[in-house]
Motif scaffolding. Structure first.
Motif, PDB file in Angstrom:
ATOM      1  N   VAL A  69      42.164  69.814  15.192  1.00 46.11           N
ATOM      2  CA  VAL A  69      42.265  69.201  16.515  1.00 46.11           C
ATOM      3  C   VAL A  69      42.014  70.203  17.641  1.00 46.11           C
ATOM      4  O   VAL A  69      41.608  69.816  18.726  1.00 46.11           O
ATOM      5  CB  VAL A  69      43.619  68.491  16.719  1.00 46.11           C
ATOM      6  N   ALA A  70      42.219  71.482  17.396  1.00 48.56           N
ATOM      7  CA  ALA A  70      41.928  72.470  18.429  1.00 48.56           C
ATOM      8  C   ALA A  70      40.415  72.676  18.500  1.00 48.56           C
ATOM      9  O   ALA A  70      39.751  72.604  17.475  1.00 48.56           O
ATOM     10  CB  ALA A  70      42.625  73.786  18.115  1.00 48.56           C
ATOM     11  N   PRO A  71      39.867  72.934  19.697  1.00 42.91           N
ATOM     12  CA  PRO A  71      38.424  73.188  19.778  1.00 42.91           C
ATOM     13  C   PRO A  71      38.021  74.320  18.835  1.00 42.91           C
ATOM     14  O   PRO A  71      38.653  75.365  18.815  1.00 42.91           O
ATOM     15  CB  PRO A  71      38.223  73.585  21.237  1.00 42.91           C
ATOM     16  N   ILE A  72      36.983  74.090  18.058  1.00 46.79           N
ATOM     17  CA  ILE A  72      36.610  75.020  17.000  1.00 46.79           C
ATOM     18  C   ILE A  72      36.206  76.391  17.548  1.00 46.79           C
ATOM     19  O   ILE A  72      36.490  77.417  16.942  1.00 46.79           O
ATOM     20  CB  ILE A  72      35.503  74.439  16.090  1.00 46.79           C
ATOM     21  N   SER A  73      35.568  76.399  18.731  1.00 46.36           N
ATOM     22  CA  SER A  73      35.168  77.703  19.262  1.00 46.36           C
ATOM     23  C   SER A  73      36.400  78.564  19.541  1.00 46.36           C
ATOM     24  O   SER A  73      36.361  79.783  19.389  1.00 46.36           O
ATOM     25  CB  SER A  73      34.342  77.520  20.535  1.00 46.36           C
ATOM     26  N   LEU A  74      37.512  77.920  19.922  1.00 45.03           N
ATOM     27  CA  LEU A  74      38.722  78.678  20.237  1.00 45.03           C
ATOM     28  C   LEU A  74      39.436  79.121  18.962  1.00 45.03           C
ATOM     29  O   LEU A  74      39.943  80.242  18.884  1.00 45.03           O
ATOM     30  CB  LEU A  74      39.645  77.844  21.128  1.00 45.03           C
ATOM     31  N   ARG A 100      38.782  75.142   9.023  1.00 48.01           N
ATOM     32  CA  ARG A 100      38.657  74.104  10.020  1.00 48.01           C
ATOM     33  C   ARG A 100      38.493  72.715   9.384  1.00 48.01           C
ATOM     34  O   ARG A 100      38.949  71.729   9.921  1.00 48.01           O
ATOM     35  CB  ARG A 100      37.453  74.472  10.882  1.00 48.01           C
ATOM     36  N   MET A 112      26.943  75.344  14.081  1.00 51.33           N
ATOM     37  CA  MET A 112      26.667  76.761  14.256  1.00 51.33           C
ATOM     38  C   MET A 112      27.795  77.468  14.990  1.00 51.33           C
ATOM     39  O   MET A 112      27.743  78.676  15.214  1.00 51.33           O
ATOM     40  CB  MET A 112      25.374  76.958  15.038  1.00 51.33           C
ATOM     41  N   THR A 113      28.855  76.732  15.360  1.00 50.76           N
ATOM     42  CA  THR A 113      29.876  77.326  16.213  1.00 50.76           C
ATOM     43  C   THR A 113      30.557  78.527  15.549  1.00 50.76           C
ATOM     44  O   THR A 113      30.671  79.587  16.165  1.00 50.76           O
ATOM     45  CB  THR A 113      30.934  76.271  16.591  1.00 50.76           C
ATOM     46  N   PHE A 124      18.890  78.159  17.468  1.00 48.12           N
ATOM     47  CA  PHE A 124      19.378  78.483  18.807  1.00 48.12           C
ATOM     48  C   PHE A 124      18.831  79.830  19.282  1.00 48.12           C
ATOM     49  O   PHE A 124      18.305  79.953  20.386  1.00 48.12           O
ATOM     50  CB  PHE A 124      20.910  78.499  18.836  1.00 48.12           C
ATOM     51  N   THR A 136      35.902  67.991  24.562  1.00 50.04           N
ATOM     52  CA  THR A 136      36.485  69.336  24.590  1.00 50.04           C
ATOM     53  C   THR A 136      36.016  70.177  23.402  1.00 50.04           C
ATOM     54  O   THR A 136      36.014  71.392  23.464  1.00 50.04           O
ATOM     55  CB  THR A 136      38.024  69.292  24.570  1.00 50.04           C
ATOM     56  N   GLN A 137      35.629  69.512  22.307  1.00 47.77           N
ATOM     57  CA  GLN A 137      35.195  70.242  21.112  1.00 47.77           C
ATOM     58  C   GLN A 137      33.752  70.734  21.204  1.00 47.77           C
ATOM     59  O   GLN A 137      33.367  71.630  20.481  1.00 47.77           O
ATOM     60  CB  GLN A 137      35.270  69.320  19.878  1.00 47.77           C
ATOM     61  N   PHE A 187      30.215  72.368  21.713  1.00 49.57           N
ATOM     62  CA  PHE A 187      29.892  73.773  21.955  1.00 49.57           C
ATOM     63  C   PHE A 187      28.413  73.993  22.272  1.00 49.57           C
ATOM     64  O   PHE A 187      28.078  74.630  23.258  1.00 49.57           O
ATOM     65  CB  PHE A 187      30.301  74.586  20.719  1.00 49.57           C
ATOM     66  N   VAL A 188      27.527  73.415  21.444  1.00 47.45           N
ATOM     67  CA  VAL A 188      26.110  73.762  21.506  1.00 47.45           C
ATOM     68  C   VAL A 188      25.456  73.346  22.837  1.00 47.45           C
ATOM     69  O   VAL A 188      24.744  74.137  23.459  1.00 47.45           O
ATOM     70  CB  VAL A 188      25.345  73.122  20.333  1.00 47.45           C
ATOM     71  N   VAL A 244      35.857  74.758  28.988  1.00 48.63           N
ATOM     72  CA  VAL A 244      36.815  75.664  28.351  1.00 48.63           C
ATOM     73  C   VAL A 244      36.300  76.183  27.007  1.00 48.63           C
ATOM     74  O   VAL A 244      36.370  77.375  26.714  1.00 48.63           O
ATOM     75  CB  VAL A 244      38.174  74.948  28.173  1.00 48.63           C
ATOM     76  N   GLY A 245      35.744  75.271  26.203  1.00 53.70           N
ATOM     77  CA  GLY A 245      35.351  75.630  24.839  1.00 53.70           C
ATOM     78  C   GLY A 245      34.282  76.710  24.777  1.00 53.70           C
ATOM     79  O   GLY A 245      34.203  77.464  23.810  1.00 53.70           O
ATOM     80  N   VAL A 246      33.416  76.792  25.782  1.00 55.72           N
ATOM     81  CA  VAL A 246      32.384  77.827  25.799  1.00 55.72           C
ATOM     82  C   VAL A 246      32.788  78.968  26.719  1.00 55.72           C
ATOM     83  O   VAL A 246      32.578  80.139  26.401  1.00 55.72           O
ATOM     84  CB  VAL A 246      31.019  77.240  26.228  1.00 55.72           C
ATOM     85  N   ALA A 270      44.496  76.112  25.837  1.00 57.02           N
ATOM     86  CA  ALA A 270      43.501  75.034  25.804  1.00 57.02           C
ATOM     87  C   ALA A 270      43.649  74.170  24.554  1.00 57.02           C
ATOM     88  O   ALA A 270      43.288  72.998  24.562  1.00 57.02           O
ATOM     89  CB  ALA A 270      42.096  75.632  25.878  1.00 57.02           C
ATOM     90  N   SER A 271      44.173  74.747  23.472  1.00 48.03           N
ATOM     91  CA  SER A 271      44.241  73.996  22.212  1.00 48.03           C
ATOM     92  C   SER A 271      45.435  73.056  22.130  1.00 48.03           C
ATOM     93  O   SER A 271      45.328  71.940  21.654  1.00 48.03           O
ATOM     94  CB  SER A 271      44.318  74.958  21.022  1.00 48.03           C
ATOM     95  N   ILE A 274      45.589  69.348  23.689  1.00 50.04           N
ATOM     96  CA  ILE A 274      44.650  68.493  22.976  1.00 50.04           C
ATOM     97  C   ILE A 274      45.222  68.146  21.608  1.00 50.04           C
ATOM     98  O   ILE A 274      45.195  66.999  21.167  1.00 50.04           O
ATOM     99  CB  ILE A 274      43.287  69.200  22.828  1.00 50.04           C
TER     100      ILE A 274
END
Lengths: 292, 285
Positions: A110-115, A167, A229-230, A252, B216-217, B219-220, B234-236, B260-261, B264
């Motif tokens: 549930v947390a953004p994957i980039s973070l 993840r 690709m994250t 990319f 929020t998830q 990225f690309v 936030v995510g980037v 940030a996590s 959510i």
């Protein structure tokens, strides 16, 4: 046309237009670019045949990325499906604190994957890695010989696979849990009464009954892994020396950072056969379910 | 006799096995977040002292990283951008998906479900295949480096998904309700507005939550279309712009990831069962 049909068309048209314009058209453009000569600044488009594909196929980085994409997807899915099965089985029955456990095990999804990935980058840091600190203090590795998780090609690939598995496990677990709870209780209970042990019940009854839902979890897992690709971008940027590059990240770097839209598009077009295969399998799963 | 839902009677060994599995996975899966918490409040000198035990505070906790994050980075701006984009994408998604899903479940006869499946398949077309052509489209429209670019593009994945989720909801509403309304003199569209939408409140709320979390998830697209830090989400923004060259401000970075996590995660958890129902019921009855 019946009035209700007309209304149906009117209500559906905006979404259809949007999807055609921003998914259909770009998809077609991706194919056009891959056989053309577009760069970021260029105007116009000339057909160049399969030149981009030839040049891409000759590049060692691409061949590595193609191989990595399969390694990444297959390794991740094997880890995920085994772990998710075990975890779903453990979480099935109610117990005290299940709500808290559920929240904790779901966090990676549930947390953004980039973070989440940047968290791992810190955990795998070359000098301050907490994993290495632990290994050193358990006397498993020597202080100045600790693994460089993201600096060594094999370890870096392993890290990428493990972080992506981290993840994906919660997601598959929850889907499998939904499947597990939909199995009528009486069946495994009857097997237990007949003397089947836990493992036997699991492998001969529960798992086969869960097959369709496991298929769904795997299909989504493959899509989310093969096209993502994250984790690679954040953890390694494809490095060291392009050894952890996957198709999307290479597309990319080539298409956006390298401004070669045509080659970038050619690289991303290699995702298509897998996506088509998944879509067909998805239709089959859905079709079979409808027949039942 | 076992309690309902607890499955076949299990031996103490399997119960212990379950306990081990649950604890091990909880630790493994939640560990990075524990790590974010501890890093957030550790003094930098403590963080970088390899003789200190990293699992506990070697020196007094500090709020310096949080001060830096809120005072000297664009973190709040990214948060605001994410919220604005999220709200706009939610609005567009609802406007497109709610009528479309209703039309596909009720007004299209036999080809509705098939088109619905087709729509769902477009959800499988990933951003990593479309970002290169879309970067050109965005540039043509003059939207590069603007929040509008992602507001325009994000519905590509939220709309198919929401149509799919809502079709399940609309299917579960008995047809009699609308038929009665039609007999009472409402038109089909009025019945949709005045009856179906209020009844489907919870389905619509689910779509709102999941659209927002998908945004929020992402990225690309944000990475590709947006070039200046002040327009980032936030995510980037956090993983790209909180790193100066090779210098990682780990304390502030981890604080940003954590802050940030968690909100959510909390909201998502509340709606998770619905999400799963939408996901699995759609694909396997």
């Amino acid at each position: 046309m019946r009035p209700s049909t007309r209304l149906g068309v009117a209500m559906f048209a905006p979404a259809l237009l949007y999807i055609t314009a921003l998914i259909g058209l770009p998809l077609a453009l991706a194919f056009l670019y891959s056989v053309g000569d577009v760069t970021v600044g260029s105007v116009g488009w000339h057909f160049v045949g399969l030149r981009n594909f030839e040049s891409v196929l000759q590049s060692p980085s691409f061949r590595r990325a193609l191989l990595n994409s399969f390694v990444f997807t297959v390794a991740t899915q094997v880890i995920v499906i085994v772990c998710a099965n075990v975890l779903a089985l453990a979480l099935e029955a109610p117990f005290r604190g299940r709500g808290v456990v559920r929240f904790l095990v779901l966090l990676p999804w549930v947390a953004p994957i980039s973070l989440g990935a940047i968290g791992w980058k810190w955990i795998l840091d070359s000098i301050y890695s907490v994993i290495n600190w632990t290994l050193v203090h358990l006397h498993l590795v020597k202080p100045f010989d600790a693994p460089m998780w993201l600096g060594d090609p094999v370890l870096a690939m392993a890290s990428v696979v493990l972080v992506h598995s981290w993840r994906m496990i919660p997601f598959s677990t929850v889907i499998l849990l939904a499947g597990l709870t939909s199995i009528p209780r009486e069946i495994p209970e009857a097997a237990a009464v007949d003397g089947a042990g836990f493992w036997r019940t699991h492998f001969t009854i529960t798992l086969p009954m869960m097959a369709p839902i496991i298929n769904v979890a795997v299909l989504f897992g493959v899509i989310f892994t093969f096209t993502d690709m994250t984790v690679v971008y954040i953890l390694t940027r494809g490095g060291p020396y392009d050894t952890t590059q996957v198709l999307p990240s290479l597309a990319f770097f080539t298409g956006i950072l390298g401004s070669d839209l045509a080659e970038g598009a050619a690289i991303s077009v290699f995702l298509v056969p897998i996506l088509v295969a998944i879509a067909l399998l998805m239709l089959r799963v859905a079709h079979r379910a409808e027949v039942v | 006799m076992a309690a309902p839902g607890s499955g076949p009677p299990r031996s103490p060994a399997t119960r212990a096995g379950r306990w081990v599995v649950v604890v091990a996975f909880s630790v493994l899966l939640a560990f990075p977040f524990y790590w974010m918490v501890i890093t957030t409040f550790k003094q930098t000198s403590d963080l970088y002292d390899t003789t200190h035990n990293p699992f506990i505070f070697g020196a007094a906790p500090t709020l310096d990283h949080l001060r830096l994050l809120f005072g000297e980075t664009l973190f709040l701006r990214w948060f605001l951008n994410t919220t604005v984009v999220g709200a706009a994408v939610v609005a567009i998604t609802l406007a497109l998906a709610v009528p479309a899903a209703y039309a596909l479940t009720r007004l299209t006869g036999s080809w509705g479900p098939r088109v619905g499946m087709g729509i769902f398949l477009t959800y499988l077309v990933p951003p990593t295949l479309l970002f290169i052509p879309l970067s050109r489209v965005v540039a043509r429209l003059g939207l590069q480096d603007s929040l509008w670019s992602i507001i325009l593009v994000y519905p590509t994945f939220t709309v198919p998904f929401s149509i799919w989720l809502l079709m399940g909801f609309f299917k579960s509403i008995p047809r009699d309700i609308e038929d009665a309304a039609l007999v009472d003199g409402l038109t089909r569209f009025q019945a949709f507005l005045q009856l179906i939408i209020p009844i489907s409140r919870s389905g619509i709320l689910t779509v709102v939550i999941f659209t927002f979390t998908l945004v929020t998830q992402e990225f690309v697209y944000a990475l590709t279309f947006i070039s200046s830090a002040s327009h980032q989400t936030v995510g980037v923004g956090v993983p790209i712009y909180l790193v100066r060259g090779d210098v990682y401000f780990w304390g502030s970075l981890m604080a940003a990831c954590l802050i940030a996590s968690l909100p959510i995660a909390f909201v998502y958890n509340l709606f998770l069962d619905r999400f799963i129902a939408g996901f699995t019921v759609g694909a396997v009855k």
